[in-house]
Design a protein around this motif. Structure first.
Motif, PDB file in Angstrom:
ATOM      1  N   SER A   1       3.973  10.662  -9.307  1.00 27.42           N
ATOM      2  CA  SER A   1       3.532  10.727 -10.712  1.00 27.42           C
ATOM      3  C   SER A   1       2.770  12.018 -10.958  1.00 27.42           C
ATOM      4  CB  SER A   1       2.624   9.533 -11.055  1.00 27.42           C
ATOM      5  OG  SER A   1       3.278   8.316 -10.802  1.00 27.42           O
ATOM      6  N   SER A   2       3.082  12.691 -12.052  1.00 26.40           N
ATOM      7  CA  SER A   2       2.347  13.918 -12.379  1.00 26.40           C
ATOM      8  C   SER A   2       0.900  13.601 -12.736  1.00 26.40           C
ATOM      9  CB  SER A   2       3.030  14.649 -13.536  1.00 26.40           C
ATOM     10  OG  SER A   2       3.147  13.778 -14.657  1.00 26.40           O
TER      11      SER A   2
ATOM     12  N   GLN B   1       0.833  -1.202   0.000  1.00 23.65           N
ATOM     13  CA  GLN B   1       0.000   0.000   0.000  1.00 23.65           C
ATOM     14  C   GLN B   1       0.871   1.256   0.000  1.00 23.65           C
ATOM     15  OE1 GLN B   1      -2.366   1.043   3.541  1.00 23.65           O
ATOM     16  NE2 GLN B   1      -4.170   1.050   2.227  1.00 23.65           N
ATOM     17  N   SER B   2       1.926   1.251   0.814  1.00 26.50           N
ATOM     18  CA  SER B   2       2.845   2.383   0.878  1.00 26.50           C
ATOM     19  C   SER B   2       3.559   2.586  -0.465  1.00 26.50           C
ATOM     20  CB  SER B   2       3.868   2.151   1.992  1.00 26.50           C
ATOM     21  OG  SER B   2       4.788   3.200   2.039  1.00 26.50           O
ATOM     22  N   ARG B   3       3.918   1.474  -1.105  1.00 29.14           N
ATOM     23  CA  ARG B   3       4.605   1.541  -2.408  1.00 29.14           C
ATOM     24  C   ARG B   3       3.706   2.205  -3.462  1.00 29.14           C
ATOM     25  NH1 ARG B   3       4.828  -1.466  -6.913  1.00 29.14           N
ATOM     26  NH2 ARG B   3       3.345  -2.977  -6.084  1.00 29.14           N
ATOM     27  N   LEU B   4       2.428   1.816  -3.474  1.00 27.23           N
ATOM     28  CA  LEU B   4       1.484   2.398  -4.434  1.00 27.23           C
ATOM     29  C   LEU B   4       1.243   3.878  -4.154  1.00 27.23           C
ATOM     30  CD1 LEU B   4      -1.448  -0.080  -5.207  1.00 27.23           C
ATOM     31  CD2 LEU B   4       0.324   0.755  -6.737  1.00 27.23           C
ATOM     32  N   GLN B   5       1.130   4.220  -2.856  1.00 23.95           N
ATOM     33  CA  GLN B   5       0.913   5.622  -2.486  1.00 23.95           C
ATOM     34  C   GLN B   5       2.087   6.494  -2.921  1.00 23.95           C
ATOM     35  OE1 GLN B   5       0.125   5.051   1.694  1.00 23.95           O
ATOM     36  NE2 GLN B   5      -2.079   5.285   1.450  1.00 23.95           N
ATOM     37  N   GLN B   6       3.289   5.925  -2.874  1.00 21.11           N
ATOM     38  CA  GLN B   6       4.469   6.673  -3.312  1.00 21.11           C
ATOM     39  C   GLN B   6       4.425   6.898  -4.823  1.00 21.11           C
ATOM     40  OE1 GLN B   6       8.135   5.247  -1.744  1.00 21.11           O
ATOM     41  NE2 GLN B   6       9.288   6.993  -2.497  1.00 21.11           N
TER      42      GLN B   6
ATOM     43  N   LYS C   1      -5.067   5.312 -12.962  1.00 20.17           N
ATOM     44  CA  LYS C   1      -6.298   5.041 -12.217  1.00 20.17           C
ATOM     45  C   LYS C   1      -6.160   3.780 -11.371  1.00 20.17           C
ATOM     46  CE  LYS C   1     -11.276   4.493 -12.812  1.00 20.17           C
ATOM     47  NZ  LYS C   1     -12.390   4.337 -13.790  1.00 20.17           N
ATOM     48  N   GLU C   2      -5.424   2.765 -11.921  1.00 17.54           N
ATOM     49  CA  GLU C   2      -5.300   1.491 -11.193  1.00 17.54           C
ATOM     50  C   GLU C   2      -4.513   1.635  -9.885  1.00 17.54           C
ATOM     51  OE1 GLU C   2      -2.704   0.805 -14.990  1.00 17.54           O
ATOM     52  OE2 GLU C   2      -4.577   1.847 -14.467  1.00 17.54           O
ATOM     53  N   TYR C   3      -3.679   2.689  -9.796  1.00 12.76           N
ATOM     54  CA  TYR C   3      -2.967   2.919  -8.535  1.00 12.76           C
ATOM     55  C   TYR C   3      -3.963   3.208  -7.411  1.00 12.76           C
ATOM     56  CZ  TYR C   3       1.348   3.520 -11.311  1.00 12.76           C
ATOM     57  OH  TYR C   3       2.418   3.346 -12.151  1.00 12.76           O
ATOM     58  N   PHE C   4      -4.924   4.089  -7.699  1.00 11.58           N
ATOM     59  CA  PHE C   4      -5.932   4.433  -6.698  1.00 11.58           C
ATOM     60  C   PHE C   4      -6.821   3.233  -6.375  1.00 11.58           C
ATOM     61  CE2 PHE C   4      -4.857   8.503  -8.698  1.00 11.58           C
ATOM     62  CZ  PHE C   4      -4.603   9.284  -7.575  1.00 11.58           C
ATOM     63  N   THR C   5      -7.171   2.469  -7.426  1.00 15.23           N
ATOM     64  CA  THR C   5      -7.975   1.249  -7.219  1.00 15.23           C
ATOM     65  C   THR C   5      -7.221   0.265  -6.336  1.00 15.23           C
ATOM     66  OG1 THR C   5      -8.949   1.539  -9.415  1.00 15.23           O
ATOM     67  CG2 THR C   5      -9.201  -0.632  -8.392  1.00 15.23           C
ATOM     68  N   GLY C   6      -5.911   0.129  -6.612  1.00 13.58           N
ATOM     69  CA  GLY C   6      -5.085  -0.800  -5.833  1.00 13.58           C
ATOM     70  C   GLY C   6      -4.997  -0.405  -4.369  1.00 13.58           C
TER      71      GLY C   6
ATOM     72  N   ILE D   1       6.052  16.446   0.184  1.00 10.24           N
ATOM     73  CA  ILE D   1       4.679  16.856   0.503  1.00 10.24           C
ATOM     74  C   ILE D   1       3.645  16.088  -0.317  1.00 10.24           C
ATOM     75  CG2 ILE D   1       4.528  18.748  -1.188  1.00 10.24           C
ATOM     76  CD1 ILE D   1       3.164  20.375   1.075  1.00 10.24           C
ATOM     77  N   TYR D   2       4.072  15.522  -1.445  1.00  9.71           N
ATOM     78  CA  TYR D   2       3.136  14.776  -2.294  1.00  9.71           C
ATOM     79  C   TYR D   2       3.067  13.289  -1.942  1.00  9.71           C
ATOM     80  CZ  TYR D   2       3.269  19.033  -5.051  1.00  9.71           C
ATOM     81  OH  TYR D   2       3.178  20.350  -5.440  1.00  9.71           O
ATOM     82  N   HIS D   3       3.898  12.865  -0.988  1.00  9.34           N
ATOM     83  CA  HIS D   3       3.923  11.443  -0.601  1.00  9.34           C
ATOM     84  C   HIS D   3       2.866  11.198   0.481  1.00  9.34           C
ATOM     85  CE1 HIS D   3       6.391   7.712   0.824  1.00  9.34           C
ATOM     86  NE2 HIS D   3       5.230   7.403   0.301  1.00  9.34           N
TER      87      HIS D   3
END
Length: 748
Positions: A270-271, A260-265, A275-280, A618-620
């Motif tokens: 990413s600019s 989960q932390s990896r996907l959030q990073q 969409k699949e990142y948020f789904t994941g 700040i974006y992490h």
């Protein structure tokens, strides 16, 4: 016949002369800074009292400081040292005001205190360690990372004229490196290890017999488990298809959190995140929720599980909504409630009630502690005890939960006292009662579930076997996470005993790199501070005392005044108030709209507001980068508040000092008016604000006065007779108002 210790600073017939305790005390006095590792109930507190008595004699104008990690343990130490030592003894906790703490410190020779409170006072320069001849770190295994023990040890070796440090612990951990880390952090030069197997200790120590009680899930709970298992499998398979998980065979919560932390990073960096990142991320959150539900079902009570379901239902997240709409998960929720109504519970609960009945039948005076790591479960156990007419009490922390108010320090002490008396014989506790709490006459300890920590397992075991042979029962559900925790705790406890308590390895050698040297003390103030930067004055809101910022400011020679501030976290001058936010808190405050309210208050209450955002990226965070950008834009443009970004707490401290030096030099360090309440904005608010500041005038009287006199000018020019015509204003209040508004001002 007792052999009592006789000493001018020890009260008569209070400490029994046990040779091993006397030898330990003499070793500490002769060898210097020492850590004593010994099982619970071996009398480490008595050793500290013996050492303390001699230090008071050797240094007649000195004090002794005993630090303990919790308020109940601090109060317990206060009572113990008051009983043992023939001198003035007092306690200091966060419940005492700073001015009271200063008086307590000045008027007593033995101080028992919580470390966070003393840290706050030392930083605020309420008192110092110069005359402390002995500092005791109880449960010293906490002295790692940023815990207050580490900072206080540094300040002690810097300031104390006649130094001696004593660390006490029953459970330092199973790794020798952890013991060495703690030793380094509290400047220990000697580590002394005692075991119940030592010939000089064995006569005073009773063995503890550990018994495991294994249960199997009943068919009703198994039915719920099968439904939850299926909802979990579906999501794990989806995550595998998406390429987020490689394996779906028995994943751990830890591995899911890592993914989960990896996907959030990825989202943060990413600019235009896919969409699949948020789904994941949402699916992984669902998995965590399902896994927690499964753990509660397998190891706790059906009521604990139902309480968690209720919390999930109240959440508005995408993950919780998805689970609400899942047919099988929803069916599991409905079945849980159906079985509660039918009086069905976890077989552990049934077995626990049978065990308690048997133990009390054998001897109605038996004292029993039941441990559970979940507060909801302690509540369920307590309810079952009441149904079975058992005399039980709940013991838990001070934090309040929904519909379950925390136990205040006073209530915690009252609970322990009730349990010590004959009124109650079952104490149902969370981990709060693991460390140090003095419950000397417990016959049995029952663990509702195994715990994977060897430290916690040893602490719990230490609650029994003090006056006679004790027994500890551990309940375990077969083929569940209970078994994993059981094997983990067994393995770690065995490793610790091999490392620490084994007869073949009873000496921890502290090499040159482990022992803290004078250079370490000097390096504490490792930053070069030029003469013109010798001191800056900062006003800090009391809520910031739990951060490390105050500690960092102290290192770089800032004068800190802790105040209750209604606006911001730091104030430099009348014009400059600063709101500090970590990256994580910044994101959360966007979601709950707190950010914009705080920005509005800052803008309204000072002419030069600032916001510091602390953290590397700040974006992490869990928010979309555009949401972060939008918030930053709003703060900077809509509210016209400059934003300063810092890397960490140390960087923030340097930034605060730089601002303070620059602005205070301009203003010649004039007195600062602290915002204890927000400024009124509208004219009526301002008029009420002025009127309420008059002596004896509250909101109701202020409105009555303004309605009667129409203007503030008429009010301040009124006579006593005119003032007393207003409802609620008597002669005394009228005189006080006249004194304030019409008497000539004289500087004190």
């Amino acid at each position: 016949m007792h052999n009592w210790i006789e000493h001018e600073y020890i009260n008569k017939e209070t400490i029994e002369g046990r040779l091993y305790q006397q030898h330990l005390a003499v070793d500490v006095l002769n060898k210097g800074n020492t850590m004593i590792i010994a099982p619970t109930a071996m009398g480490k507190t008595i050793v500290a009292a013996l050492v303390g008595a001699q230090r008071l004699k050797d240094y007649p104008d000195s004090k002794i400081l005993i630090l303990a990690p919790s308020k109940p343990l601090t109060i317990q130490h206060k009572n113990s040292f008051d009983k043992f030592l023939n001198t003035t003894v007092a306690s200091i906790t966060g419940n005492d005001s700073p001015s009271d703490r200063k008086k307590i410190w000045r008027n007593n020779r033995v101080i028992c205190a919580t470390p966070q409170t003393v840290e706050s006072d030392i930083i605020s320069k309420e008192y110092n360690f110069s005359d402390v001849s002995l500092i005791v770190f109880d449960e010293c295994h906490h002295a790692v990372g940023s815990y207050s023990y580490v900072y206080l040890a540094q300040k002690y070796v810097q300031k104390a004229e006649n130094q001696l440090i004593l660390g006490l612990t029953a459970s330092p951990g199973w790794e020798e490196s952890k013991i060495k880390e703690v030793s380094h952090n509290i400047y220990v030069k000697e580590v002394v290890i005692k075991s119940e197997d030592d010939p000089d200790v064995a006569p005073y120590f009773n063995p503890v017999n550990v018994k495991w009680i294994k249960v199997k899930l009943n068919k009703e709970l198994q039915e719920i488990k099968d439904l939850i298992d299926e909802t979990l499998k579906i999501r794990l398979k989806t995550l595998k298809k998406m390429g987020i998980l490689d394996s779906i065979s028995n994943p751990s919560k830890k591995s899911i959190l890592v993914e989960q932390s990896r996907l959030q990073q990825k989202i943060a960096t990413s600019s235009e995140p896919k969409k699949e990142y948020f789904t994941g991320v949402s699916l992984l959150t669902e998995v965590i929720n399902i896994m927690h539900s499964l753990e509660l079902l397998e190891t706790q009570s059906i009521k604990t599980l139902n309480n968690y379901f209720k919390k999930l239902e109240k959440k508005k997240t995408k993950a919780s909504k998805s689970l609400k709409n899942d047919y099988k998960f929803n069916k599991a929720v409905l079945l849980t409630r159906k079985y509660i109504d039918r009086g069905i519970d976890h077989p552990k609960m049934t077995r626990l009630m049978e065990l308690l009945e048997q133990l009390l039948k054998d001897n109605p005076d038996n004292k029993i502690i039941v441990f559970s790591q979940f507060r909801d479960t302690t509540k369920a156990i307590h309810e079952n005890c009441k149904e079975n007419k058992f005399k039980s009490l709940r013991f838990y922390g001070q934090a309040s939960r929904e519909k379950d108010k925390g136990l205040s320090q006073k209530k915690q002490i009252e609970t322990i006292e009730k349990f010590k008396n004959d009124d109650y014989n079952i104490l149902i506790s969370t981990s709060v009662a693991e460390e140090g709490i003095d419950i000397p006459s417990v016959d049995y300890v029952i663990l509702y579930e195994p715990v994977p920590s060897e430290i916690r397992m040893i602490q719990r075991k230490g609650r029994t076997g003090r006056k006679s042979q004790g027994e500890m029962f551990i309940l375990m559900t077969k083929n569940t996470v209970d078994e994993s925790y059981y094997y983990a705790s067994q393995r770690k406890e065995k490793a610790m005993r091999n490392t620490v308590y084994s007869s073949s390895n009873r000496q921890i050698t502290l090499d040159e790199n482990t022992i803290a040297k004078d250079e370490d003390v000097k390096s504490y103030n490792k930053f070069e501070i030029s003469d013109d930067e010798a001191e800056a004055v900062l006003y800090v809101d009391y809520r910031e005392k739990n951060s490390n910022i105050m500690r960092e400011l102290d290192k770089i020679k800032c004068k800190i005044n802790v105040k209750t501030m209604s606006v911001g976290d730091y104030q430099i001058t009348d014009d400059i108030i600063i709101e500090r936010k970590t990256v994580d808190d910044f994101s959360k405050s966007i979601v709950d709209k707190r950010l914009y309210q705080q920005a509005k208050q800052l803008k309204e209450n000072c002419s030069k507001p600032l916001m510091i955002i602390e953290g590397d990226n700040i974006y992490h965070t869990f928010l979309h980068p555009n949401a972060i950008r939008g918030a930053l834009t709003s703060i900077a443009i809509d509210f016209q508040i400059p934003i300063i970004q810092t890397q960490n707490e140390t960087d923030t401290a340097f930034m605060l000092k730089r601002i303070a030096i620059r602005q205070q030099n301009k203003n010649n360090k004039k007195e600062v008016s602290i915002r204890t309440q927000t400024k009124p904005v509208t004219l009526p608010e301002q008029q009420l604000f002025i009127t309420e500041s008059l002596p004896g005038i509250g909101p109701v009287s202020a409105k009555n006065l303004l309605r009667y006199f129409k203007t503030v000018k008429n009010l301040v020019n009124a006579s006593e007779n005119e003032l007393t015509q207003v409802e609620g204003i008597g002669p005394k209040t009228a005189n006080n108002i006249i004194d304030v508004t019409q008497r000539e001002y004289h500087e004190e």
